[in-house]
Write an enzyme that holds these catalytic residues in place. Structure first.
Site, mmCIF file in Angstrom:
data_model
loop_
_atom_site.group_PDB
_atom_site.id
_atom_site.type_symbol
_atom_site.label_atom_id
_atom_site.label_comp_id
_atom_site.label_asym_id
_atom_site.label_seq_id
_atom_site.Cartn_x
_atom_site.Cartn_y
_atom_site.Cartn_z
ATOM 1 N N LYS A 27 0.830 -1.204 0.000
ATOM 2 C CA LYS A 27 0.000 0.000 0.000
ATOM 3 C C LYS A 27 0.873 1.267 0.000
ATOM 4 O O LYS A 27 2.091 1.188 0.208
ATOM 5 C CB LYS A 27 -0.931 -0.045 1.218
ATOM 6 N N PHE A 61 -15.576 4.138 7.472
ATOM 7 C CA PHE A 61 -14.147 4.400 7.278
ATOM 8 C C PHE A 61 -13.750 4.514 5.804
ATOM 9 O O PHE A 61 -12.609 4.858 5.493
ATOM 10 C CB PHE A 61 -13.290 3.325 7.979
ATOM 11 N N HIS A 88 -1.957 -5.477 1.351
ATOM 12 C CA HIS A 88 -3.220 -6.171 1.106
ATOM 13 C C HIS A 88 -2.914 -7.572 0.614
ATOM 14 O O HIS A 88 -1.999 -7.768 -0.176
ATOM 15 C CB HIS A 88 -4.043 -5.442 0.031
HETATM 16 N N1 UDP Z 1 -9.526 -0.168 7.212
HETATM 17 C C1 UDP Z 1 -9.628 1.097 7.777
HETATM 18 N N2 UDP Z 1 -10.371 1.245 8.920
HETATM 19 C C2 UDP Z 1 -11.045 0.225 9.499
HETATM 20 C C3 UDP Z 1 -10.941 -1.066 8.910
HETATM 21 C C4 UDP Z 1 -10.172 -1.227 7.771
HETATM 22 O O1 UDP Z 1 -9.057 2.052 7.270
HETATM 23 O O2 UDP Z 1 -11.711 0.429 10.528
HETATM 24 C C5 UDP Z 1 -8.726 -0.348 5.979
HETATM 25 C C6 UDP Z 1 -7.421 -1.100 6.200
HETATM 26 O O3 UDP Z 1 -6.422 -0.518 5.376
HETATM 27 C C7 UDP Z 1 -7.779 -2.504 5.760
HETATM 28 C C8 UDP Z 1 -8.755 -2.230 4.621
HETATM 29 O O4 UDP Z 1 -9.495 -1.085 5.046
HETATM 30 O O5 UDP Z 1 -6.651 -3.250 5.353
HETATM 31 C C9 UDP Z 1 -9.712 -3.364 4.314
HETATM 32 O O6 UDP Z 1 -10.353 -3.735 5.515
HETATM 33 P P1 UDP Z 1 -10.510 -5.292 5.897
HETATM 34 O O7 UDP Z 1 -11.368 -5.365 7.116
HETATM 35 O O8 UDP Z 1 -10.945 -6.046 4.700
HETATM 36 O O9 UDP Z 1 -9.017 -5.683 6.348
HETATM 37 P P2 UDP Z 1 -7.934 -6.666 5.707
HETATM 38 O O10 UDP Z 1 -8.665 -7.736 4.948
HETATM 39 O O11 UDP Z 1 -7.035 -5.822 4.847
HETATM 40 O O12 UDP Z 1 -7.178 -7.206 6.901
#
Ligand code: UDP
Ligand code: MG
Length: 154
Positions: free
Chosen positions: A9, A57, A115
């Protein structure tokens, strides 16, 4: 053999951690079959994070993910999707265990460096979003015979 979509990222690129993250993937024995740098547009962000666009978010996430270049990779290996998710650790770096990428390099819920696709189905979709078929390079690695047994390499 399973493939997964990885992004370094904008925080990882800006903090000049791309090389160290790539090294961790290579050290694990994963084979890199696609690699490029790109800028995520708002449209691409909405496609990539379709499950999150309505969440509170999302506006800040969109701002973050479009704020600078990312490195996109496709990694291949046995159970590559789960292996990469395990290497990354949970979403929030402040809660991720030391030894995981998010645990070793960050303290943020948003700026969590990397990611990785969360299922084989998601990986198939995400790989197609980021890479044209001709951008994925199939090749024999001379190390393949020392990474896993023949009956695991499928
Ligand atoms: N994210 C954020 N705030 C939150 C949760 C997630 O900014 O409260 C962002 C974070 O960069 C995360 C992405 O959104 O990696 C996707 O969220 P997800 O819950 O799918 O997390 P991941 O699969 O990446 O662990
Ligand atoms: Mg996710």
């Amino acid at each position: 053999m399973e493939r997964t979509l990885i992004l370094f990222k904008p925080d990882a690129v800006q903090r000049r951690l791309s090389g160290r993250l790539l090294t961790r993937l290579e050290d694990k024995g994963l084979k890199i079959v696609g690699l490029k740098m790109l800028r995520v547009t708002k449209e691409l962000s909405a496609k990539h994070y379709a499950e999150h666009v309505t969440k509170p978010f999302y506006p800040l996430l969109e701002e973050f993910i479009t704020s600078g270049p990312v490195v996109a990779l496709v990694a291949e290996g046995p159970q590559a999707v789960a292996v990469v998710r395990g290497m990354m650790g949970p979403t929030n770096g402040a809660q991720a265990a030391p030894g995981t990428i998010r645990g070793d390099f960050g303290v943020s819920r948003q700026m969590n460096l990397m990611h990785g696709s969360d299922s084989v189905e998601a990986a198939t979709k995400e790989i197609a979003v980021y890479f044209k078929p001709e951008e994925l390079i199939s090749y024999e690695s001379t190390l393949a015979g020392w990474v896993c047994a023949a009956d695991e390499a499928k």
